[in-house]
Design a protein around this motif. Sequence first.
Motif, PDB file in Angstrom:
ATOM      1  N   TRP A  23       1.186  -1.396  -0.077  1.00  0.00           N
ATOM      2  CA  TRP A  23      -0.055  -0.031  -0.402  1.00  0.00           C
ATOM      3  C   TRP A  23       1.288   1.302  -0.262  1.00  0.00           C
ATOM      4  O   TRP A  23       0.571   2.412  -0.178  1.00  0.00           O
ATOM      5  CB  TRP A  23      -0.755  -0.173   0.895  1.00  0.00           C
ATOM      6  N   TRP A  24       2.009   1.173   0.920  1.00  0.00           N
ATOM      7  CA  TRP A  24       3.158   2.341   0.805  1.00  0.00           C
ATOM      8  C   TRP A  24       3.185   2.684  -0.657  1.00  0.00           C
ATOM      9  O   TRP A  24       4.255   3.712  -0.299  1.00  0.00           O
ATOM     10  CB  TRP A  24       3.493   2.618   2.321  1.00  0.00           C
ATOM     11  N   ALA A  25       3.958   1.613  -1.460  1.00  0.00           N
ATOM     12  CA  ALA A  25       4.577   2.003  -2.980  1.00  0.00           C
ATOM     13  C   ALA A  25       3.362   3.069  -3.546  1.00  0.00           C
ATOM     14  O   ALA A  25       4.248   3.829  -4.823  1.00  0.00           O
ATOM     15  CB  ALA A  25       4.398   0.781  -3.039  1.00  0.00           C
ATOM     16  N   LEU A  26       2.017   3.158  -3.539  1.00  0.00           N
ATOM     17  CA  LEU A  26       1.629   4.214  -4.307  1.00  0.00           C
ATOM     18  C   LEU A  26       1.242   5.608  -3.402  1.00  0.00           C
ATOM     19  O   LEU A  26       1.482   6.700  -3.660  1.00  0.00           O
ATOM     20  CB  LEU A  26       0.485   3.293  -4.431  1.00  0.00           C
ATOM     21  N   THR A  27       0.808   5.191  -2.034  1.00  0.00           N
ATOM     22  CA  THR A  27       0.657   5.986  -1.273  1.00  0.00           C
ATOM     23  C   THR A  27       1.992   7.426  -0.994  1.00  0.00           C
ATOM     24  O   THR A  27       1.692   8.598  -1.130  1.00  0.00           O
ATOM     25  CB  THR A  27       0.287   5.238  -0.023  1.00  0.00           C
ATOM     26  N   LEU A  28       2.974   6.523  -0.839  1.00  0.00           N
ATOM     27  CA  LEU A  28       3.627   8.071  -0.081  1.00  0.00           C
ATOM     28  C   LEU A  28       4.328   8.577  -1.183  1.00  0.00           C
ATOM     29  O   LEU A  28       4.545   9.818  -0.904  1.00  0.00           O
ATOM     30  CB  LEU A  28       5.041   6.871   0.104  1.00  0.00           C
ATOM     31  N   PRO A  29       4.208   8.077  -2.796  1.00  0.00           N
ATOM     32  CA  PRO A  29       4.409   9.688  -3.300  1.00  0.00           C
ATOM     33  C   PRO A  29       3.642  10.062  -3.771  1.00  0.00           C
ATOM     34  O   PRO A  29       3.504  11.186  -4.120  1.00  0.00           O
ATOM     35  CB  PRO A  29       5.250   8.351  -4.510  1.00  0.00           C
TER      36      PRO A  29
END
Length: 68
Positions: A23-29
């Motif tokens: 999930w964080w691979a799309l959320t952080l950017p």
Amino acid sequence: MSARTRTRPHPAPRGGIDIRLPWWALTLPALAFVALLTLVLNPADAHAAAAEPGITHLIERAQQLIAR
């Protein structure tokens, strides 16, 4: 002498490669993009951090050493 080949335990998906991102691979950017966009739209809110004179002197000294 022929080399042994490994067989896959599960058949490959028909649609191609199945890659799952955390999930964080799309959320952080996306969060970084929104934060930078808000800074661009309202630069008055972007304040530079006040550095201590000792840290500033250390950074200037490092730049001088690198420039040599």
